[in-house]
Design a protein around this motif. Structure first.
Motif, mmCIF file in Angstrom:
data_model
loop_
_atom_site.group_PDB
_atom_site.id
_atom_site.type_symbol
_atom_site.label_atom_id
_atom_site.label_comp_id
_atom_site.label_asym_id
_atom_site.label_seq_id
_atom_site.Cartn_x
_atom_site.Cartn_y
_atom_site.Cartn_z
ATOM 1 N N GLY A 43 -4.737 10.322 5.149
ATOM 2 C CA GLY A 43 -5.034 9.050 5.782
ATOM 3 C C GLY A 43 -3.939 8.528 6.686
ATOM 4 N N ARG A 44 -2.706 8.886 6.393
ATOM 5 C CA ARG A 44 -1.588 8.407 7.209
ATOM 6 C C ARG A 44 -1.129 9.409 8.270
ATOM 7 N NH1 ARG A 44 2.818 5.104 3.496
ATOM 8 N NH2 ARG A 44 1.749 3.103 3.620
ATOM 9 N N PHE A 45 -1.437 10.682 8.070
ATOM 10 C CA PHE A 45 -0.871 11.681 8.962
ATOM 11 C C PHE A 45 -1.909 12.668 9.528
ATOM 12 C CE2 PHE A 45 2.396 10.440 5.855
ATOM 13 C CZ PHE A 45 3.314 9.879 6.717
ATOM 14 N N LEU A 46 -2.524 13.462 8.657
ATOM 15 C CA LEU A 46 -3.439 14.501 9.131
ATOM 16 C C LEU A 46 -4.600 13.924 9.937
ATOM 17 C CD1 LEU A 46 -3.739 17.105 6.244
ATOM 18 C CD2 LEU A 46 -3.010 17.537 8.585
ATOM 19 N N HIS A 47 -5.110 12.794 9.504
ATOM 20 C CA HIS A 47 -6.225 12.148 10.199
ATOM 21 C C HIS A 47 -5.885 11.905 11.668
ATOM 22 C CE1 HIS A 47 -9.294 9.211 11.241
ATOM 23 N NE2 HIS A 47 -8.351 8.327 11.481
ATOM 24 N N SER B 259 -0.658 -9.741 4.842
ATOM 25 C CA SER B 259 -1.617 -10.154 5.863
ATOM 26 C C SER B 259 -1.020 -10.180 7.256
ATOM 27 C CB SER B 259 -2.167 -11.541 5.522
ATOM 28 O OG SER B 259 -1.124 -12.505 5.466
ATOM 29 N N ALA B 260 0.295 -10.415 7.351
ATOM 30 C CA ALA B 260 0.924 -10.501 8.665
ATOM 31 C C ALA B 260 1.715 -9.243 9.010
ATOM 32 C CB ALA B 260 1.859 -11.719 8.707
ATOM 33 N N ALA B 261 1.582 -8.216 8.181
ATOM 34 C CA ALA B 261 2.360 -7.003 8.384
ATOM 35 C C ALA B 261 1.441 -5.808 8.558
ATOM 36 C CB ALA B 261 3.286 -6.777 7.181
ATOM 37 N N ASP B 262 2.029 -4.699 8.960
ATOM 38 C CA ASP B 262 1.303 -3.448 9.026
ATOM 39 C C ASP B 262 0.812 -3.107 7.625
ATOM 40 O OD1 ASP B 262 0.435 -0.841 9.140
ATOM 41 O OD2 ASP B 262 2.162 -0.093 10.282
ATOM 42 N N PRO B 263 -0.492 -2.998 7.394
ATOM 43 C CA PRO B 263 -0.994 -2.756 6.037
ATOM 44 C C PRO B 263 -0.574 -1.423 5.464
ATOM 45 C CG PRO B 263 -2.764 -2.524 7.654
ATOM 46 C CD PRO B 263 -1.580 -3.127 8.376
ATOM 47 N N SER B 264 -0.039 -0.544 6.280
ATOM 48 C CA SER B 264 0.405 0.753 5.765
ATOM 49 C C SER B 264 1.857 0.728 5.313
ATOM 50 C CB SER B 264 0.219 1.839 6.835
ATOM 51 O OG SER B 264 1.086 1.610 7.942
ATOM 52 N N ALA B 265 2.532 -0.386 5.444
ATOM 53 C CA ALA B 265 3.967 -0.454 5.171
ATOM 54 C C ALA B 265 4.300 -0.084 3.727
ATOM 55 C CB ALA B 265 4.484 -1.858 5.450
ATOM 56 N N ILE C 281 3.902 15.831 13.927
ATOM 57 C CA ILE C 281 3.299 15.321 12.695
ATOM 58 C C ILE C 281 3.216 16.421 11.645
ATOM 59 C CG2 ILE C 281 1.183 14.386 11.672
ATOM 60 C CD1 ILE C 281 0.658 12.992 14.370
ATOM 61 N N ASP C 282 2.815 17.613 12.081
ATOM 62 C CA ASP C 282 2.683 18.726 11.141
ATOM 63 C C ASP C 282 4.031 19.116 10.532
ATOM 64 O OD1 ASP C 282 -0.034 18.864 11.458
ATOM 65 O OD2 ASP C 282 0.008 20.504 12.906
ATOM 66 N N CYS C 283 5.091 19.089 11.341
ATOM 67 C CA CYS C 283 6.418 19.430 10.825
ATOM 68 C C CYS C 283 6.875 18.407 9.793
ATOM 69 C CB CYS C 283 7.421 19.519 11.970
ATOM 70 S SG CYS C 283 7.267 21.026 12.955
ATOM 71 N N LEU C 284 6.531 17.153 10.012
ATOM 72 C CA LEU C 284 6.824 16.122 9.023
ATOM 73 C C LEU C 284 6.122 16.442 7.708
ATOM 74 C CD1 LEU C 284 6.623 12.304 9.715
ATOM 75 C CD2 LEU C 284 5.446 13.289 7.762
ATOM 76 N N ARG D 240 0.813 -1.205 0.000
ATOM 77 C CA ARG D 240 0.000 0.000 0.000
ATOM 78 C C ARG D 240 0.855 1.266 0.000
ATOM 79 N NH1 ARG D 240 -5.349 -0.852 0.850
ATOM 80 N NH2 ARG D 240 -5.890 -3.000 1.365
ATOM 81 N N ILE D 241 0.356 2.269 -0.701
ATOM 82 C CA ILE D 241 0.979 3.593 -0.660
ATOM 83 C C ILE D 241 0.125 4.549 0.162
ATOM 84 C CG2 ILE D 241 2.265 3.344 -2.809
ATOM 85 C CD1 ILE D 241 0.021 4.884 -4.225
ATOM 86 N N SER D 242 -1.048 4.082 0.600
ATOM 87 C CA SER D 242 -1.954 4.842 1.464
ATOM 88 C C SER D 242 -2.937 3.838 2.054
ATOM 89 C CB SER D 242 -2.688 5.918 0.651
ATOM 90 O OG SER D 242 -3.696 5.334 -0.157
ATOM 91 N N PRO D 243 -3.755 4.258 3.015
ATOM 92 C CA PRO D 243 -4.694 3.298 3.608
ATOM 93 C C PRO D 243 -5.588 2.588 2.603
ATOM 94 C CG PRO D 243 -4.563 5.257 4.974
ATOM 95 C CD PRO D 243 -3.780 5.554 3.731
ATOM 96 N N LYS D 244 -6.018 3.269 1.547
ATOM 97 C CA LYS D 244 -6.986 2.698 0.616
ATOM 98 C C LYS D 244 -6.396 2.230 -0.712
ATOM 99 C CE LYS D 244 -10.785 5.618 2.331
ATOM 100 N NZ LYS D 244 -11.752 6.682 1.943
#
Length: 208
Positions: free
Chosen positions: A39-43, A202-208, A61-64, A5-9
């Motif tokens: 989806g990964r940060f501002l949310h 399936s066994a990893a963080d889906p956002s990786a 987070i905002d500085c990132l 994934r490059i983003s949550p969706k």
């Protein structure tokens, strides 16, 4: 099995399926970028902001995102050694004015807040982080500052919206080209990572 994934969706496959020359594909391109950054940060910064003691984490987070948004605008794929320039360039944007109107205040914020929080988990020198003041930034004496975390977060959110709005305009050809450079790089990294580790997330963080 799926591409990473490059983003949550969305996955890298969702992006590489787009054609930058097809006007009908740009609304989805905008949605993918929005989903990645929101989806990964501002949310999560939005949610954290509701806690009265979250000023440090929200500003972190905002500085990132300050530097990240500017990398998207400029089409930067390797920001090594360019953090200060990218960060200060983003703070020249209209959403941060007139508070960040000089290179000195932009440099002080980069050094004392961005680097202070991200490297030492503290605001450096004579900076205070507060809420509900009348301005985004209040100068105190010759070298003191009070930053309003809520107003700064709103400026980040609005800056991202401004950028995404411009992307949807056909006349923003240079901005679109630079976005494509950035996103192609991100997807190529994900594809290479998938080859190395396998694409079963399936066994990893889906956002990786």
């Amino acid at each position: 099995m799926e591409t990473l994934r490059i983003s949550p969706k969305y996955t890298s496959g969702d992006w590489t399926a787009l054609d930058k020359k097809d006007a009908a594909h740009w609304p989805k391109a905008e949605k993918i970028v929005r989903d990645r950054l929101h989806g990964r940060f501002l949310h999560f910064a939005d949610k954290c902001l509701k806690d009265e003691f979250s000023g440090f984490v929200v500003l972190s987070i905002d500085c990132l995102l300050v530097e990240t948004i500017q990398q998207f605008i400029d089409g930067v794929t390797d920001g090594h050694g360019a953090s200060a320039r990218l960060f200060k360039e983003c703070l020249k944007g209209s959403r941060f004015q007139p508070d960040f109107d000089t290179d000195k205040v932009r440099g002080d914020f980069y050094r004392d807040i961005r680097c202070g929080l991200l490297h030492q988990a503290e605001a450096k020198n004579k900076w205070l982080i507060r809420r509900k003041q009348a301005t985004l930034l209040k100068k105190v004496g010759s070298d003191g500052y009070i930053i309003d975390v809520g107003r700064f977060h709103a400026a980040i959110r609005d800056s991202l919206e401004d950028y995404l709005t411009l992307l949807c305009k056909p006349e923003s050809s240079d901005l679109r080209a630079k976005l494509w450079t950035k996103m192609d790089h991100i997807c190529n990294v994900r594809i290479a990572r998938g080859v190395l580790y396998g694409t079963d997330t399936s066994a990893a963080d889906p956002s990786a």
